[in-house]
Motif scaffolding. Sequence first.
Motif, PDB file in Angstrom:
ATOM      1  N   ARG A 162       1.000   5.946  -7.287  1.00 20.58           N
ATOM      2  CA  ARG A 162       0.190   7.845  -7.400  1.00 20.58           C
ATOM      3  C   ARG A 162       0.375   8.699  -7.162  1.00 20.58           C
ATOM      4  O   ARG A 162       0.405   9.822  -8.407  1.00 20.58           O
ATOM      5  CB  ARG A 162      -1.003   7.133  -6.574  1.00 20.58           C
ATOM      6  N   TRP A 163       1.513   8.329  -6.500  1.00 21.33           N
ATOM      7  CA  TRP A 163       2.002  10.096  -6.704  1.00 21.33           C
ATOM      8  C   TRP A 163       3.142  10.947  -7.918  1.00 21.33           C
ATOM      9  O   TRP A 163       2.555  11.386  -8.422  1.00 21.33           O
ATOM     10  CB  TRP A 163       2.969  10.595  -5.297  1.00 21.33           C
ATOM     11  N   ARG A 178       1.063  -1.289  -0.582  1.00 20.77           N
ATOM     12  CA  ARG A 178      -0.191  -0.106  -0.282  1.00 20.77           C
ATOM     13  C   ARG A 178       0.587   1.117   0.460  1.00 20.77           C
ATOM     14  O   ARG A 178       0.382   2.416  -0.538  1.00 20.77           O
ATOM     15  CB  ARG A 178      -0.628  -0.004   1.119  1.00 20.77           C
ATOM     16  N   THR A 179       2.179   1.387   0.735  1.00 17.16           N
ATOM     17  CA  THR A 179       2.871   2.055   0.567  1.00 17.16           C
ATOM     18  C   THR A 179       2.928   2.159  -1.203  1.00 17.16           C
ATOM     19  O   THR A 179       3.300   4.048  -1.756  1.00 17.16           O
ATOM     20  CB  THR A 179       4.444   2.402   1.120  1.00 17.16           C
ATOM     21  N   ARG A 218       1.425   3.935  -3.323  1.00 22.12           N
ATOM     22  CA  ARG A 218       0.233   5.549  -2.501  1.00 22.12           C
ATOM     23  C   ARG A 218       1.340   5.269  -3.701  1.00 22.12           C
ATOM     24  O   ARG A 218       1.751   7.158  -4.283  1.00 22.12           O
ATOM     25  CB  ARG A 218       0.283   5.477  -1.193  1.00 22.12           C
ATOM     26  N   TRP A 219       2.505   5.428  -3.365  1.00 24.52           N
ATOM     27  CA  TRP A 219       3.707   6.544  -4.301  1.00 24.52           C
ATOM     28  C   TRP A 219       3.940   6.586  -5.195  1.00 24.52           C
ATOM     29  O   TRP A 219       3.942   7.463  -6.653  1.00 24.52           O
ATOM     30  CB  TRP A 219       5.576   5.987  -3.660  1.00 24.52           C
TER      31      TRP A 219
END
Length: 196
Positions: free
Chosen positions: A126-127, A119-120, A123-124
């Motif tokens: 997506r960033w 999930r980390t 998230r990156w």
Amino acid sequence: MFDPIELGREFFERLTEVDAAITAKVAASACSRCGGPLHVGNYPRKPRGGLLAVAGEALTVRFSLCCGREGCRRRTTPPSVRFLGRRVYVGAVVIVASVVAVAVAAAKASRRLTGIPARTTQRWVRWWQEAFPKTAVFAALSARLVPSVARSELPSSVLTRMPGKPQAQFEALLGRLAPLTTESTPDGARFVRGTG
Ligand SMILES: [Zn+2]
């Protein structure tokens, strides 16, 4: 996928020298609020490297400055090639783990290769693919790249366009990202130029 690079002690020592040079340049400027002198105001960090960069966990000091004028004391944190904003992992790991996550797609495989929760890394990614393209840093970077970079392949589509060998490409990309690592130094890019 990408050439393996050694994110070892020497790599981070070089990045530390770059951060020190950037900090010295910012320290020679003035407080952006009151024009007062900037004094050393470093603070501790406890970064993680996952399986990719255990040596990065030795980076326990974020170089920072504080206005020396009584009643102001505004903090000015210079751009950094080591810490990518408030993320707990070092910046180089945010790049490598995101490259891996996009390349292998399967969350389990990504976790096994990087040691970082899926999930980390998601998230990156997506960033990289949603927020990063809206930044001035990306605009300046992509304006020079012809043909233009594929957003669905960020960050490897910009990493592989940096000049030099893999290690140099990492350092170049971290340098380009450095202005994004702080909000308290206006126009941070000018302090990063020529320090890499
Ligand atoms: Zn001040």
